[in-house]
Design a protein around this motif. Structure first.
Motif, PDB file in Angstrom:
ATOM      1  N   ARG A 182      86.175 -91.635  41.065  1.00 25.35           N
ATOM      2  CA  ARG A 182      87.263 -92.073  40.185  1.00 25.35           C
ATOM      3  C   ARG A 182      87.812 -93.421  40.648  1.00 25.35           C
ATOM      4  O   ARG A 182      88.044 -94.328  39.835  1.00 25.35           O
ATOM      5  N   LYS A 183      88.009 -93.560  41.961  1.00 19.58           N
ATOM      6  CA  LYS A 183      88.519 -94.820  42.502  1.00 19.58           C
ATOM      7  C   LYS A 183      87.549 -95.962  42.211  1.00 19.58           C
ATOM      8  O   LYS A 183      87.977 -97.067  41.813  1.00 19.58           O
ATOM      9  N   GLU A 184      86.253 -95.723  42.401  1.00 16.59           N
ATOM     10  CA  GLU A 184      85.260 -96.781  42.179  1.00 16.59           C
ATOM     11  C   GLU A 184      85.253 -97.259  40.732  1.00 16.59           C
ATOM     12  O   GLU A 184      85.110 -98.459  40.456  1.00 16.59           O
ATOM     13  N   ILE A 185      85.450 -96.335  39.808  1.00 14.15           N
ATOM     14  CA  ILE A 185      85.505 -96.718  38.391  1.00 14.15           C
ATOM     15  C   ILE A 185      86.798 -97.479  38.101  1.00 14.15           C
ATOM     16  O   ILE A 185      86.801 -98.486  37.389  1.00 14.15           O
ATOM     17  N   THR A 203      87.950-106.027  34.747  1.00 16.84           N
ATOM     18  CA  THR A 203      87.392-105.257  35.857  1.00 16.84           C
ATOM     19  C   THR A 203      88.039-103.882  35.921  1.00 16.84           C
ATOM     20  O   THR A 203      89.273-103.767  35.968  1.00 16.84           O
ATOM     21  N   GLY A 204      87.191-102.852  35.939  1.00 15.94           N
ATOM     22  CA  GLY A 204      87.696-101.488  36.079  1.00 15.94           C
ATOM     23  C   GLY A 204      88.696-101.108  35.009  1.00 15.94           C
ATOM     24  O   GLY A 204      88.555-101.457  33.826  1.00 15.94           O
ATOM     25  N   ILE A 205      89.740-100.396  35.431  1.00 13.77           N
ATOM     26  CA  ILE A 205      90.829-100.005  34.526  1.00 13.77           C
ATOM     27  C   ILE A 205      92.102-100.633  35.069  1.00 13.77           C
ATOM     28  O   ILE A 205      92.697-100.126  36.027  1.00 13.77           O
ATOM     29  N   PRO A 206      92.523-101.759  34.496  1.00 14.51           N
ATOM     30  CA  PRO A 206      93.676-102.488  35.048  1.00 14.51           C
ATOM     31  C   PRO A 206      94.950-101.642  35.059  1.00 14.51           C
ATOM     32  O   PRO A 206      95.220-100.876  34.131  1.00 14.51           O
ATOM     33  N   GLU A 207      95.725-101.773  36.139  1.00 14.06           N
ATOM     34  CA  GLU A 207      97.047-101.138  36.277  1.00 14.06           C
ATOM     35  C   GLU A 207      96.988 -99.639  35.997  1.00 14.06           C
ATOM     36  O   GLU A 207      97.884 -99.067  35.367  1.00 14.06           O
ATOM     37  N   ILE A 228     103.550-105.342  42.620  1.00 19.94           N
ATOM     38  CA  ILE A 228     102.999-104.745  43.845  1.00 19.94           C
ATOM     39  C   ILE A 228     102.167-103.512  43.485  1.00 19.94           C
ATOM     40  O   ILE A 228     101.050-103.327  44.001  1.00 19.94           O
ATOM     41  N   LEU A 229     102.688-102.668  42.603  1.00 22.10           N
ATOM     42  CA  LEU A 229     101.984-101.430  42.239  1.00 22.10           C
ATOM     43  C   LEU A 229     100.716-101.709  41.436  1.00 22.10           C
ATOM     44  O   LEU A 229      99.858-100.838  41.323  1.00 22.10           O
ATOM     45  N   SER A 230     100.601-102.909  40.900  1.00 19.33           N
ATOM     46  CA  SER A 230      99.354-103.252  40.219  1.00 19.33           C
ATOM     47  C   SER A 230      98.199-103.367  41.215  1.00 19.33           C
ATOM     48  O   SER A 230      97.028-103.359  40.831  1.00 19.33           O
ATOM     49  N   HIS A 231      98.525-103.455  42.506  1.00 15.67           N
ATOM     50  CA  HIS A 231      97.504-103.506  43.565  1.00 15.67           C
ATOM     51  C   HIS A 231      97.200-102.118  44.129  1.00 15.67           C
ATOM     52  O   HIS A 231      96.419-102.008  45.076  1.00 15.67           O
ATOM     53  N   LEU A 232      97.824-101.066  43.581  1.00 14.54           N
ATOM     54  CA  LEU A 232      97.566 -99.702  44.062  1.00 14.54           C
ATOM     55  C   LEU A 232      96.220 -99.225  43.529  1.00 14.54           C
ATOM     56  O   LEU A 232      96.034 -99.084  42.323  1.00 14.54           O
ATOM     57  N   ASP A 233      95.279 -98.988  44.437  1.00 14.13           N
ATOM     58  CA  ASP A 233      93.922 -98.607  44.046  1.00 14.13           C
ATOM     59  C   ASP A 233      93.718 -97.097  43.968  1.00 14.13           C
ATOM     60  O   ASP A 233      92.894 -96.616  43.188  1.00 14.13           O
ATOM     61  N   ARG A 285     100.144 -82.374  40.703  1.00 12.79           N
ATOM     62  CA  ARG A 285      99.939 -82.805  39.323  1.00 12.79           C
ATOM     63  C   ARG A 285      99.307 -84.193  39.196  1.00 12.79           C
ATOM     64  O   ARG A 285      98.275 -84.354  38.553  1.00 12.79           O
ATOM     65  N   ILE A 286      99.943 -85.176  39.807  1.00 11.66           N
ATOM     66  CA  ILE A 286      99.500 -86.555  39.600  1.00 11.66           C
ATOM     67  C   ILE A 286      98.093 -86.787  40.141  1.00 11.66           C
ATOM     68  O   ILE A 286      97.217 -87.309  39.430  1.00 11.66           O
ATOM     69  N   ILE A 287      97.857 -86.443  41.398  1.00  8.18           N
ATOM     70  CA  ILE A 287      96.552 -86.725  42.014  1.00  8.18           C
ATOM     71  C   ILE A 287      95.420 -85.952  41.327  1.00  8.18           C
ATOM     72  O   ILE A 287      94.390 -86.550  40.978  1.00  8.18           O
ATOM     73  N   PRO A 288      95.544 -84.647  41.075  1.00  8.81           N
ATOM     74  CA  PRO A 288      94.424 -83.934  40.445  1.00  8.81           C
ATOM     75  C   PRO A 288      94.180 -84.339  38.993  1.00  8.81           C
ATOM     76  O   PRO A 288      93.056 -84.283  38.516  1.00  8.81           O
ATOM     77  N   LYS A 289      95.225 -84.755  38.261  1.00  7.65           N
ATOM     78  CA  LYS A 289      95.094 -84.994  36.819  1.00  7.65           C
ATOM     79  C   LYS A 289      95.493 -86.421  36.445  1.00  7.65           C
ATOM     80  O   LYS A 289      96.099 -86.655  35.399  1.00  7.65           O
ATOM     81  N   ALA A 290      95.122 -87.368  37.286  1.00 12.18           N
ATOM     82  CA  ALA A 290      95.579 -88.750  37.104  1.00 12.18           C
ATOM     83  C   ALA A 290      95.217 -89.312  35.738  1.00 12.18           C
ATOM     84  O   ALA A 290      96.056 -89.925  35.064  1.00 12.18           O
ATOM     85  N   VAL A 291      93.968 -89.122  35.296  1.00  6.36           N
ATOM     86  CA  VAL A 291      93.539 -89.721  34.022  1.00  6.36           C
ATOM     87  C   VAL A 291      94.348 -89.163  32.855  1.00  6.36           C
ATOM     88  O   VAL A 291      94.624 -89.873  31.879  1.00  6.36           O
TER      89      VAL A 291
END
Length: 419
Positions: free
Chosen positions: A134-137, A191-195, A218-223, A360-366
């Motif tokens: 997920r991170k790589e995409i 590139t990828g999915i911005p923000e 700053i949070l736009s740099h959160l990968d 909630r957030i981490i498992p279902k981020a998309v």
């Protein structure tokens, strides 16, 4: 039979007080024994039932009486009926045995949660491969294959419906026009999915309240955001949230962490309160801000005037600024656990946010990125509200229905309550 509780005073006292005050302020109407239905031989007044109803109605409409009643009832909340205290010693002895069984149940339940934690650790390693992809995409280091992208979209469904409605000739023309437009316009390819994570933060109310305008760049740099569980058998139990950032102009950290410690066994002083693992403390990390980039503080200037000489000077002061990154600097709690009300509220909110990230957030981020998970949460809340409203309406209809029989509705009539 329930024993009397000397601490509980009858609620009629409040009514008597209010009626006494009312009688002092207003003149009391004398009862005519003959006209009012009195007994001339005994001299006793026979009060008409309708008059009693009128008096009761007037009293219950008096704000002073209602306030006095409410204060009296509020004082009764949480008080025992005295029933257990009135039981024989031999019965109380058996109750103590039940309490000891309850403590053993709580300790066994703690073992259950230990095994649940072991399963969480086991499956966390299985989930990690999915999170890595997920991170790589998201950051654009890989491009998903056609098979990875097979998923019906709303645009495709709408297009299918259109095709069924349009005539063949119109469809051909539309296809030709679309092809010409595609040839003329060069498609954007970011590139990828911005923000990605910033959008999630802004979509979720709990998080959007924390994010300020100066936080967004700053949070736009959160990968990525990860959760790491404590090892099985490790005491105390807990988890760590890891926020992975790409290089940026604000701080040098690659990873910001927030660690949560949990109590996973019953408290010896209050074993009956145990309802599973609970967060009891949290620890942030130091953000290595670059010079002039710390968004968690701001500098204010104040002018001070000397009382004697009349001269003025400018004083600068650094104060805390609202920012999401205050999340990594939670309030400190003393070793004895004492804290003021404000700190207690802040930590309770912090614990809730940490748990929300983990569950909630981490498992279902998309799904939080697209808003689907938020719509699902809202639907559950609305369903609950509708059910409550329907239940209240139904109760009111039953009470107003002269033909309603509680016994036929599967519930006990009001007169059948156990004493």
């Amino acid at each position: 039979m329930m024993a009397d509780n000397p601490d509980i005073k009858p609620v009629e006292t409040a009514v008597d007080i209010e009626m006494g005050n009312k009688n002092e302020e207003e003149s009391v109407e004398e009862l005519d024994l003959e006209e009012g239905g009195g007994d001339a031989n005994t001299g006793k007044a026979v009060i008409d039932a309708s008059k009693v109803g009128d008096i009761t109605s007037q009293v219950m409409q008096n704000p002073g009486v209602l306030a006095a009643l409410q204060d009296r009832l509020d004082g009764l909340v949480g008080r025992g009926s005295g029933y257990v205290d009135s039981l024989p010693k031999v019965v109380k002895r058996r109750i103590k045995a039940l309490k000891n069984l309850q403590v053993k149940y709580a300790k066994t339940e703690a073992k259950f949660y230990e095994e649940v934690h072991e399963l969480e650790c086991k499956y966390a390693s299985l989930y990690q491969g999915l999170y890595d992809k997920r991170k790589e995409i998201v950051i654009g280091s890989i491009e998903p294959t056609d098979s990875d992208c097979e998923w019906p979209s709303s645009d495709e469904e709408d297009e299918d419906e259109e095709k069924e409605l349009l005539a063949d000739e119109l469809k051909k023309k539309a296809a030709i026009e679309d092809k010409e437009k595609e040839d003329d316009k060069e498609e954007e390819n970011p590139t990828g999915i911005p923000e990605f994570w910033l959008t999630i933060f802004k979509n979720v109310n709990m998080l959007s309240e924390m994010v300020q305008d100066h936080d967004e760049p700053i949070l736009s740099h959160l990968d990525d955001i990860l959760v790491k569980f404590s090892e099985p058998g490790q005491t105390p139990m807990g988890f760590t949230l890891e926020y992975i950032f790409s290089p940026n102009d604000y701080f040098t950290n690659k990873v910001l962490t927030k660690q949560y410690t949990m109590r996973a066994e019953p408290d010896e002083t209050d074993p009956f309160s145990f309802e599973g693992p609970e967060i009891i403390s949290c620890t942030g990390c130091t953000v290595d801000w670059k010079k002039g980039k710390n968004v968690t503080v701001k500098v204010i200037k104040k002018k001070q005037k000397h009382k004697g000489r009349g001269t003025t000077r400018t004083v600068t002061k650094t104060i805390q600024n609202d920012s999401f990154f205050n999340f990594f600097n939670p309030p400190q709690v003393a070793d004895d656990g004492d804290m003021d009300e404000e700190t207690e509220i802040l930590l309770a909110a912090d614990f809730e946010i940490g748990h929300f990230f983990r569950e909630r957030i981490i498992p279902k981020a998309v799904l939080y990125f697209t808003g689907e998970a938020i719509e699902e949460d809202d639907e559950y809340e609305e369903e609950g509200e509708e059910e409550d409203a329907e239940g209240e309406e139904g109760d009111e209809e039953d009470e107003n229905d002269p033909d309603f029989d509680p016994s036929k509705d599967g519930q006990k009539p009001a007169e059948c309550k156990q004493q």
